[in-house]
Design an enzyme around this catalytic site. Structure first.
Site, mmCIF file in Angstrom:
data_model
loop_
_atom_site.group_PDB
_atom_site.id
_atom_site.type_symbol
_atom_site.label_atom_id
_atom_site.label_comp_id
_atom_site.label_asym_id
_atom_site.label_seq_id
_atom_site.Cartn_x
_atom_site.Cartn_y
_atom_site.Cartn_z
ATOM 1 N N GLY A 46 0.838 -1.198 0.000
ATOM 2 C CA GLY A 46 0.000 0.000 0.000
ATOM 3 C C GLY A 46 0.866 1.238 0.000
ATOM 4 N N GLN A 51 3.044 9.878 1.885
ATOM 5 C CA GLN A 51 4.401 9.317 1.853
ATOM 6 C C GLN A 51 5.241 9.836 0.691
ATOM 7 O OE1 GLN A 51 2.636 5.190 2.325
ATOM 8 N NE2 GLN A 51 4.587 4.911 3.381
ATOM 9 N N CYS A 91 6.309 -0.483 7.301
ATOM 10 C CA CYS A 91 5.940 0.737 6.593
ATOM 11 C C CYS A 91 7.119 1.166 5.732
ATOM 12 C CB CYS A 91 5.602 1.837 7.604
ATOM 13 S SG CYS A 91 5.145 3.404 6.830
ATOM 14 N N LEU A 92 6.834 1.532 4.496
ATOM 15 C CA LEU A 92 7.900 1.972 3.589
ATOM 16 C C LEU A 92 8.559 3.256 4.115
ATOM 17 C CD1 LEU A 92 6.080 1.335 0.189
ATOM 18 C CD2 LEU A 92 7.912 -0.049 1.208
ATOM 19 N N HIS A 133 -3.944 1.508 7.972
ATOM 20 C CA HIS A 133 -2.571 2.027 8.027
ATOM 21 C C HIS A 133 -2.418 3.225 7.082
ATOM 22 C CE1 HIS A 133 1.976 1.162 7.964
ATOM 23 N NE2 HIS A 133 1.827 1.908 6.878
ATOM 24 N N GLU A 134 -3.002 3.101 5.880
ATOM 25 C CA GLU A 134 -2.881 4.191 4.890
ATOM 26 C C GLU A 134 -3.728 5.402 5.291
ATOM 27 O OE1 GLU A 134 -0.520 3.549 3.194
ATOM 28 O OE2 GLU A 134 -0.524 1.388 3.005
ATOM 29 N N HIS A 137 -1.865 7.382 7.637
ATOM 30 C CA HIS A 137 -0.885 8.264 6.966
ATOM 31 C C HIS A 137 -1.548 9.580 6.559
ATOM 32 C CE1 HIS A 137 2.849 6.037 6.582
ATOM 33 N NE2 HIS A 137 2.273 4.997 6.013
HETATM 34 O O1 GNR Z 1 4.125 -2.688 2.462
HETATM 35 C C1 GNR Z 1 3.504 -2.565 3.512
HETATM 36 N N1 GNR Z 1 3.209 -3.667 4.234
HETATM 37 C C2 GNR Z 1 2.367 -3.647 5.338
HETATM 38 C C3 GNR Z 1 2.348 -4.774 6.148
HETATM 39 C C4 GNR Z 1 1.528 -4.832 7.250
HETATM 40 C C5 GNR Z 1 0.713 -3.772 7.543
HETATM 41 C C6 GNR Z 1 0.732 -2.622 6.756
HETATM 42 C C7 GNR Z 1 1.543 -2.572 5.660
HETATM 43 S S1 GNR Z 1 1.533 -1.157 4.655
HETATM 44 C C8 GNR Z 1 3.158 -1.220 4.001
HETATM 45 C C9 GNR Z 1 3.354 -0.143 2.938
HETATM 46 C C10 GNR Z 1 3.223 1.208 3.579
HETATM 47 O O2 GNR Z 1 4.047 1.721 4.275
HETATM 48 N N2 GNR Z 1 2.100 1.836 3.374
HETATM 49 O O3 GNR Z 1 1.900 3.037 3.953
HETATM 50 NI NI NI Z 2 3.126 3.050 5.718
#
Ligand code: GNR
Ligand code: NI
Length: 178
Positions: A46, A51, A91-92, A133-134, A137
């Site tokens: 995601g 980001q 998270c990236l 999670h997104e 952000h």
């Molecule tokens: O790549 C991602 N893997 C992930 C794994 C578990 C819970 C959430 C994520 S999101 C993350 C990519 C990211 O940072 N999205 O904002």
């Molecule tokens: Ni993230």
């Protein structure tokens, strides 16, 4: 399509609250395509516009095995959440760290698609967690905010050190002020 730069914690720009998208026009669609390329290139499931330093309410995801099922959510809203459980998150913007977070594992989402049309979708498991999670952000929130202060501080110090060593901390990369 262009691969965009992903901001890394503790960059203060990740704390910006994104504003709603008024119209899904060609500029927004171009951004969506660039975000998908950036997400696939970084091997993420995601990506939120926050980001890539665009503070609009847009996120993309793809939790498929083959990485051939892109999902686009413009102005996403969670309608219902159920079945809270623990999942290890990464998270990236927080590279190299994976920690347990409690979240709903069943989420109904309303959003607009690439065509601007509203839709609703039931998500579960990784996709449900990813959507939350997104959306975090887009609110300027990161998964490290759910951890203890001790863990968060350790993560921050390690990433600050990595960024200094790469010369990519925001203060340095701005260059000389002459
Ligand atoms: O790549 C991602 N893997 C992930 C794994 C578990 C819970 C959430 C994520 S999101 C993350 C990519 C990211 O940072 N999205 O904002
Ligand atoms: Ni993230």
């Amino acid at each position: 399509m262009t691969r965009l730069t992903i901001l890394e914690y503790p960059d203060p720009r990740l704390r910006t609250r994104a504003v709603p998208v008024a119209q899904v026009d060609d500029t927004v669609r171009q951004l969506i395509d660039d975000m998908l390329e950036t997400m696939y290139g970084a091997k993420g499931v995601g990506l939120a516009a926050t980001q890539v330093n665009v503070h609009r309410r847009i996120l993309v995801a793809d939790v498929s095995e083959e990485k051939n099922a892109p999902l686009i959510f413009v102005n996403p809203q969670i309608l219902t959440r159920d079945d809270v459980g623990t999942m290890q998150e990464g998270c990236l913007s927080v590279p190299g760290f994976f920690e347990d977070v409690d979240r709903a594992h069943q989420v109904r989402v309303r959003a607009q698609g690439r065509d601007g049309k509203a839709f609703e979708m039931d998500t579960e498991g990784l996709l449900a967690v990813c959507v939350q999670h997104e959306i975090d952000h887009l609110e300027g929130k990161l998964f490290v905010d759910y951890l203890s202060e001790l863990k968060r501080t350790r993560i921050r110090k390690k990433l600050e050190k990595d960024q200094r060593q790469r010369g990519t901390d925001p203060v340095r990369s701005r260059g000389p002020a002459i």
